[in-house]
Design a protein around this motif. Structure first.
Motif, PDB file in Angstrom:
ATOM      1  N   ALA A 200     -16.961   9.846   4.851  1.00  0.00           N
ATOM      2  CA  ALA A 200     -16.674  10.347   3.492  1.00  0.00           C
ATOM      3  C   ALA A 200     -16.071   9.208   2.655  1.00  0.00           C
ATOM      4  O   ALA A 200     -15.508   8.259   3.204  1.00  0.00           O
ATOM      5  CB  ALA A 200     -15.702  11.515   3.572  1.00  0.00           C
ATOM      6  N   PRO A 201     -16.173   9.293   1.317  1.00  0.00           N
ATOM      7  CA  PRO A 201     -15.630   8.219   0.488  1.00  0.00           C
ATOM      8  C   PRO A 201     -14.098   8.172   0.530  1.00  0.00           C
ATOM      9  O   PRO A 201     -13.438   9.196   0.741  1.00  0.00           O
ATOM     10  CB  PRO A 201     -16.116   8.578  -0.922  1.00  0.00           C
ATOM     11  N   THR A 202     -13.553   6.978   0.346  1.00  0.00           N
ATOM     12  CA  THR A 202     -12.098   6.797   0.246  1.00  0.00           C
ATOM     13  C   THR A 202     -11.784   6.191  -1.113  1.00  0.00           C
ATOM     14  O   THR A 202     -12.637   5.544  -1.722  1.00  0.00           O
ATOM     15  CB  THR A 202     -11.582   5.844   1.347  1.00  0.00           C
ATOM     16  N   VAL A 203     -10.546   6.409  -1.555  1.00  0.00           N
ATOM     17  CA  VAL A 203     -10.134   5.902  -2.872  1.00  0.00           C
ATOM     18  C   VAL A 203      -8.818   5.164  -2.745  1.00  0.00           C
ATOM     19  O   VAL A 203      -7.880   5.648  -2.088  1.00  0.00           O
ATOM     20  CB  VAL A 203      -9.956   7.081  -3.871  1.00  0.00           C
ATOM     21  N   VAL A 204      -8.748   3.977  -3.368  1.00  0.00           N
ATOM     22  CA  VAL A 204      -7.482   3.263  -3.508  1.00  0.00           C
ATOM     23  C   VAL A 204      -7.112   3.326  -4.991  1.00  0.00           C
ATOM     24  O   VAL A 204      -7.929   2.979  -5.854  1.00  0.00           O
ATOM     25  CB  VAL A 204      -7.597   1.799  -3.021  1.00  0.00           C
ATOM     26  N   TYR A 205      -5.919   3.799  -5.283  1.00  0.00           N
ATOM     27  CA  TYR A 205      -5.491   3.972  -6.683  1.00  0.00           C
ATOM     28  C   TYR A 205      -4.940   2.679  -7.261  1.00  0.00           C
ATOM     29  O   TYR A 205      -4.319   1.878  -6.549  1.00  0.00           O
ATOM     30  CB  TYR A 205      -4.434   5.081  -6.778  1.00  0.00           C
ATOM     31  N   GLY A 206      -5.157   2.482  -8.552  1.00  0.00           N
ATOM     32  CA  GLY A 206      -4.634   1.301  -9.244  1.00  0.00           C
ATOM     33  C   GLY A 206      -5.280   0.038  -8.687  1.00  0.00           C
ATOM     34  O   GLY A 206      -6.434   0.047  -8.252  1.00  0.00           O
ATOM     35  N   ASP A 207      -4.487  -1.054  -8.655  1.00  0.00           N
ATOM     36  CA  ASP A 207      -5.057  -2.319  -8.172  1.00  0.00           C
ATOM     37  C   ASP A 207      -4.860  -2.522  -6.670  1.00  0.00           C
ATOM     38  O   ASP A 207      -5.180  -3.594  -6.137  1.00  0.00           O
ATOM     39  CB  ASP A 207      -4.478  -3.504  -8.959  1.00  0.00           C
ATOM     40  N   GLY A 208      -4.346  -1.491  -5.999  1.00  0.00           N
ATOM     41  CA  GLY A 208      -4.234  -1.550  -4.532  1.00  0.00           C
ATOM     42  C   GLY A 208      -3.033  -2.325  -4.025  1.00  0.00           C
ATOM     43  O   GLY A 208      -2.866  -2.505  -2.818  1.00  0.00           O
ATOM     44  N   THR A 209      -2.165  -2.766  -4.947  1.00  0.00           N
ATOM     45  CA  THR A 209      -1.016  -3.587  -4.513  1.00  0.00           C
ATOM     46  C   THR A 209       0.254  -2.762  -4.285  1.00  0.00           C
ATOM     47  O   THR A 209       1.282  -3.311  -3.887  1.00  0.00           O
ATOM     48  CB  THR A 209      -0.691  -4.697  -5.548  1.00  0.00           C
ATOM     49  N   GLN A 210       0.177  -1.461  -4.566  1.00  0.00           N
ATOM     50  CA  GLN A 210       1.335  -0.587  -4.290  1.00  0.00           C
ATOM     51  C   GLN A 210       1.661  -0.669  -2.798  1.00  0.00           C
ATOM     52  O   GLN A 210       0.760  -0.683  -1.961  1.00  0.00           O
ATOM     53  CB  GLN A 210       0.930   0.822  -4.679  1.00  0.00           C
ATOM     54  N   THR A 211       2.949  -0.742  -2.455  1.00  0.00           N
ATOM     55  CA  THR A 211       3.309  -0.871  -1.032  1.00  0.00           C
ATOM     56  C   THR A 211       4.093   0.344  -0.519  1.00  0.00           C
ATOM     57  O   THR A 211       4.780   1.030  -1.279  1.00  0.00           O
ATOM     58  CB  THR A 211       4.184  -2.118  -0.769  1.00  0.00           C
ATOM     59  N   ARG A 212       3.953   0.554   0.788  1.00  0.00           N
ATOM     60  CA  ARG A 212       4.737   1.566   1.491  1.00  0.00           C
ATOM     61  C   ARG A 212       5.148   0.998   2.850  1.00  0.00           C
ATOM     62  O   ARG A 212       4.561   0.043   3.341  1.00  0.00           O
ATOM     63  CB  ARG A 212       3.909   2.854   1.702  1.00  0.00           C
ATOM     64  N   ASP A 213       6.132   1.678   3.457  1.00  0.00           N
ATOM     65  CA  ASP A 213       6.687   1.276   4.750  1.00  0.00           C
ATOM     66  C   ASP A 213       6.223   2.304   5.786  1.00  0.00           C
ATOM     67  O   ASP A 213       6.749   3.419   5.836  1.00  0.00           O
ATOM     68  CB  ASP A 213       8.223   1.253   4.606  1.00  0.00           C
ATOM     69  N   TYR A 214       5.220   1.932   6.588  1.00  0.00           N
ATOM     70  CA  TYR A 214       4.630   2.882   7.543  1.00  0.00           C
ATOM     71  C   TYR A 214       5.320   2.784   8.894  1.00  0.00           C
ATOM     72  O   TYR A 214       5.356   1.711   9.500  1.00  0.00           O
ATOM     73  CB  TYR A 214       3.125   2.624   7.687  1.00  0.00           C
ATOM     74  N   VAL A 215       5.845   3.907   9.364  1.00  0.00           N
ATOM     75  CA  VAL A 215       6.559   3.936  10.647  1.00  0.00           C
ATOM     76  C   VAL A 215       5.861   4.962  11.553  1.00  0.00           C
ATOM     77  O   VAL A 215       5.519   6.069  11.121  1.00  0.00           O
ATOM     78  CB  VAL A 215       8.072   4.227  10.436  1.00  0.00           C
TER      79      VAL A 215
END
Ligand SMILES: NC(=O)c1ccc[n+]([C@@H]2O[C@H](COP(=O)([O-])OP(=O)(O)OC[C@H]3O[C@@H](n4cnc5c(N)ncnc54)[C@H](O)[C@@H]3O)[C@@H](O)[C@H]2O)c1
Length: 316
Positions: A200-215
């Motif tokens: 299925a299609p995936t979407v990255v919002y904005g310019d893709g530079t938003q960051t998160r801390d994955y634990v």
């Protein structure tokens, strides 16, 4: 020891139940199955030390249940977990997360509980200026969800002052791993995994530079298991890695783990989305001996393997 886990049929809660049983504890779960499921507890069901109580934490019968079960520790994870839903219906959010926490704390008192371990969220930090966010950073709630989680933290302190019931608050960053639902808004790993495995299609919002801390969920569960002891009493600790991963990098990592093409679609940035987030886990290391042990590539590999097994079981 005897541990009551609210929200124990959910993503994090059910992984915690498995860990607590493996550690030799007796575990009771209170869950209304509103977003959790019995399927998540398949490994626990049948174990004589395990019991599931299908109940809303706001049900007045909760106090009687706690009085009978007499949990030494209550891990409180049941909650309304969606920021967007909290904006759409702040009264319902407050009912479940604030009133619900007061109900769980009152029940814990009835049950003679020593300690409550609470799942808070990095949402309480608002838009932090220092990243990774230090453990003693000021809170700045900017959504009803953040406000309700912070209120619940305040209730823990009030109940300790009033009734002497100890607590530890764990401030969770973006948790991912097996059993996370792709239905929610926050589980971007689960959303990418589900879509990429199903073509299925995936979407990255904005310019893709938003960051998160994955634990990784096993690491988070290890934090809860450690907090069930005496350590960290009266404290709040970030459970995150301190590492920022951009949305675009995450897509590449999930696509690699899934053996899928790394070709996300794009869409405009969503209003109100935080540009960056990561939290400093150093105070948790000091107080609880906790550290995140699972690197992102390893955690994603395990998550994708679990999702493949689940979809094979559904088709079989
Ligand atoms: N997943 C994350 O990245 C993350 C980040 C920060 C904080 N948290 C917190 O961790 C906790 C667990 O989150 P999760 O991701 O496992 O979500 P989840 O939706 O999988 O689990 C929540 C569980 O609580 C149950 N529940 C909800 N309302 C209830 C009620 N009124 N009575 C009884 N049970 C109820 C649900 O059925 C579900 O099993 C929540 O408190 C959430 O706010 C999660």
């Amino acid at each position: 020891m005897r541990v009551l886990v609210t929200g124990g049929a959910g993503f994090i809660g059910s992984n915690l139940v498995d860990r607590l049983l493996a550690d030799g504890h007796e575990v009771g779960v209170v869950d209304d199955l509103s977003s959790g499921s019995r399927r998540n507890l398949a490994g626990a069901e049948g174990d004589p030390r395990f019991s599931l109580h299908e109940m809303d934490i706001l049900d007045p019968a909760l106090a009687g249940l706690a009085a009978d079960f007499r949990p030494e520790v209550v891990c409180h994870l049941a909650a309304q977990i969606s920021v967007r839903k909290s904006v759409a219906d702040p009264v319902r959010d407050a009912r479940l997360n604030v009133e619900g926490t007061a109900a769980v704390l009152s029940a814990a008192c009835r049950g003679g509980t020593r300690k409550v371990v609470f799942a808070s969220s990095v949402a309480v930090y608002g838009r932090p200026t220092v990243i990774p966010v230090p453990g003693d950073a000021a809170t700045d709630p900017r959504s009803p969800y953040a406000a309700s989680k912070l209120s619940a933290e305040v209730y823990l302190a009030a109940f300790k002052a009033l009734h002497g019931i100890d607590y530890t608050t764990l401030v969770l960053s973006n948790v991912y791993g097996p059993r996370q639902s792709p239905e929610g808004e926050a589980g971007v790993v689960a959303i990418f995994t589900d879509a990429l495995l199903n073509g299925a299609p995936t979407v990255v919002y904005g310019d893709g530079t938003q960051t998160r801390d994955y634990v990784y969920v096993d690491d988070v569960v290890d934090g809860f298991a450690r907090a069930c002891g005496e350590a960290g009493g009266g404290g709040r600790f970030n459970l995150g890695t301190g590492v920022q991963t951009t949305d675009r990098e995450l897509h590449t990592l999930v696509a690699t783990a899934a053996g899928a093409a790394d070709e996300p679609g794009s869409a405009p940035a969503r209003l109100g989305d935080l540009p960056a987030m990561a939290v400093d886990p150093a105070p948790a290391a000091e107080a609880l001996g906790w550290r995140p042990r699972t690197d992102l590539a390893t955690g994603l590999k395990r998550t994708v393997e679990w999702a493949m097994t689940r979809s094979a079981a559904r088709q079989g």
